[in-house]
Design a protein around this motif. Structure first.
Motif, short mmCIF file in Angstrom:
data_model
loop_
_atom_site.label_atom_id
_atom_site.label_comp_id
_atom_site.label_asym_id
_atom_site.label_seq_id
_atom_site.Cartn_x
_atom_site.Cartn_y
_atom_site.Cartn_z
N ALA A 174 -13.08 -5.73 2.61
CA ALA A 174 -11.87 -5.04 3.06
C ALA A 174 -10.86 -6.02 3.64
CB ALA A 174 -12.24 -3.98 4.10
N MET A 175 -11.34 -7.02 4.38
CA MET A 175 -10.43 -8.03 4.93
C MET A 175 -9.77 -8.82 3.81
SD MET A 175 -9.02 -9.37 7.56
CE MET A 175 -9.98 -8.86 9.00
N ALA A 176 -10.53 -9.22 2.80
CA ALA A 176 -9.96 -9.96 1.68
C ALA A 176 -8.92 -9.13 0.94
CB ALA A 176 -11.06 -10.39 0.73
N ALA A 177 -9.24 -7.84 0.70
CA ALA A 177 -8.29 -6.96 0.02
C ALA A 177 -7.03 -6.76 0.85
CB ALA A 177 -8.95 -5.62 -0.27
N THR A 181 -3.27 -7.80 -0.29
CA THR A 181 -2.22 -6.77 -0.29
C THR A 181 -1.03 -7.21 0.54
OG1 THR A 181 -3.87 -5.02 -0.55
CG2 THR A 181 -1.71 -4.37 0.29
N ALA A 182 -1.29 -7.77 1.71
CA ALA A 182 -0.20 -8.24 2.57
C ALA A 182 0.61 -9.34 1.90
CB ALA A 182 -0.76 -8.72 3.91
N ARG A 183 -0.06 -10.25 1.20
CA ARG A 183 0.64 -11.32 0.50
C ARG A 183 1.56 -10.76 -0.59
NH1 ARG A 183 -2.15 -14.16 -2.73
NH2 ARG A 183 -0.50 -15.69 -3.00
N ARG A 184 1.09 -9.76 -1.31
CA ARG A 184 1.89 -9.19 -2.39
C ARG A 184 3.07 -8.39 -1.88
NH1 ARG A 184 -2.81 -7.19 -6.71
NH2 ARG A 184 -3.53 -9.31 -7.25
N GLY A 195 2.16 -7.71 7.00
CA GLY A 195 0.97 -7.93 7.82
C GLY A 195 0.48 -6.65 8.48
N LEU A 196 1.41 -5.82 8.96
CA LEU A 196 1.04 -4.54 9.55
C LEU A 196 0.41 -3.62 8.51
CD1 LEU A 196 4.11 -3.79 11.87
CD2 LEU A 196 1.82 -4.56 12.55
N ALA A 197 0.96 -3.64 7.30
CA ALA A 197 0.39 -2.80 6.24
C ALA A 197 -1.02 -3.25 5.88
CB ALA A 197 1.30 -2.85 5.01
N GLY A 198 -1.22 -4.56 5.80
CA GLY A 198 -2.55 -5.07 5.51
C GLY A 198 -3.54 -4.72 6.60
N GLY A 199 -3.10 -4.85 7.85
CA GLY A 199 -3.98 -4.48 8.97
C GLY A 199 -4.32 -3.00 8.97
N PHE A 202 -6.96 -2.35 6.30
CA PHE A 202 -8.29 -2.77 6.74
C PHE A 202 -8.87 -1.78 7.74
CE2 PHE A 202 -10.86 -5.08 9.92
CZ PHE A 202 -11.88 -5.54 9.09
N LEU A 203 -8.05 -1.36 8.69
CA LEU A 203 -8.51 -0.42 9.71
C LEU A 203 -8.94 0.90 9.09
CD1 LEU A 203 -8.92 0.24 12.71
CD2 LEU A 203 -6.53 0.97 12.78
N ALA A 204 -8.12 1.43 8.17
CA ALA A 204 -8.44 2.71 7.55
C ALA A 204 -9.74 2.63 6.75
CB ALA A 204 -7.29 3.14 6.64
N PHE A 205 -9.92 1.55 6.02
CA PHE A 205 -11.13 1.41 5.21
C PHE A 205 -12.37 1.31 6.09
CE2 PHE A 205 -14.35 -0.93 2.86
CZ PHE A 205 -14.34 -0.28 1.63
#
Length: 274
Positions: A174-177, A181-184, A195-199, A202-205
């Motif tokens: 989940a962290m890798a995904a 996602t944040a990079r894209r 970065g907020l979206a990626g976090g 991760f939290l939701a998953f």
């Protein structure tokens, strides 16, 4: 160059393991001794307790302990004394664990270099260490925290180990995904929003994974709650010291050698370790 990063990571990991051993000696061993004393008192009082491993992250860090049972007739002698377990045994486990984590960290650093914005060696290593600590240690521990001696049923140790590693794999994936996602999203949303979206992803998953996996609660009702939390906080502190030393030390070493690495590569030579 990947081989040089790997060697540097393992070296820094060994040093980080040495630091973690110092932290474990200061704040980790006292709760363990108290837990062993509690188990011994329960055994002498007629309550049977068996040695059960703590969660696997504690075992990997060398913090699993084969403890004293009550000295009763016909009891098998322990293979290693408590002094050995809390001394050379703990040190060896943490050094091996540090080297392994350092090697994996270095490989991740080699892959992430140039793929996470304009971060320099120190910044990149610090970010990776923070993300690694969250994914490998802190988040899985919220669901399946480390337990001291006298806590846990030996009949369920295989099930508990399997559940922990399932959660650990899910957390790392989940962290890798989330990072990918944040990079894209960074080019379109900006670095901060991405970065907020990626976090959030991760939290939701991990919240869903936490609710999906079964609960494990084998703490005896008579076990002191304060002692339990002191042990768990000490476990987190040991890991935090190791990951902090790994991130800061690896970043410093790579930044220090950066210019010499570039010069060696331009000449077609192999970069030096330091």
């Amino acid at each position: 160059m990947v081989g040089i990063y790997l060697a540097r990571g393992m070296l820094i990991g060994i040093l980080a393991g040495l630091l973690a051993f110092g932290v474990a000696t200061l704040i980790g061993e006292p709760p363990v001794e108290r837990a062993i004393a509690f188990e011994a008192s329960q055994a002498t009082g007629g309550h049977e307790h068996h040695d059960a491993a703590a969660t696997p992250d504690t075992v990997e860090a060398g913090h699993s302990h084969h403890h004293h049972d009550a000295q009763t007739e016909g009891e098998e002698e322990e293979l290693f004394s408590r002094g050995t377990q809390g001394g050379w045994g703990l040190l060896t486990g943490l050094l091996v664990y540090g080297a392994a984590v350092g090697g994996m960290f270095a490989l991740t650093y080699a892959y992430a270099q140039g793929r996470m914005g304009t971060l320099g060696p120190r910044g990149l290593a610090a970010v990776l260490a923070l993300l690694g600590f969250l994914a490998v240690v802190l988040v899985p521990a919220f669901k399946y925290p480390a337990n001291p001696p006298a806590v846990g049923n030996p009949d369920t140790i295989q099930q508990r180990t399997a559940l922990f590693f399932i959660l650990l794999i899910l957390s790392v994936a989940a962290m890798a995904a989330s990072v990918v996602t944040a990079r894209r999203l960074a080019a379109r949303w900006g670095t901060w929003n991405a970065g907020l979206a990626g976090g959030a992803l991760f939290l939701a998953f991990m919240v869903m994974a936490g609710y999906t996996l079964p609960e494990v609660n084998e703490v005896p009702e008579t076990f002191p709650a304060q002692l339990l939390w002191r042990f768990r906080i000490a476990s987190w502190g040991i890991h935090a010291a190791l990951w902090a030393a790994l991130g800061l030390g690896f970043g410093w070493l790579c930044e220090r050698a950066q210019s010499r690495d570039l010069q060696a590569l331009r000449r077609g030579d192999r970069p030096a370790l330091f």
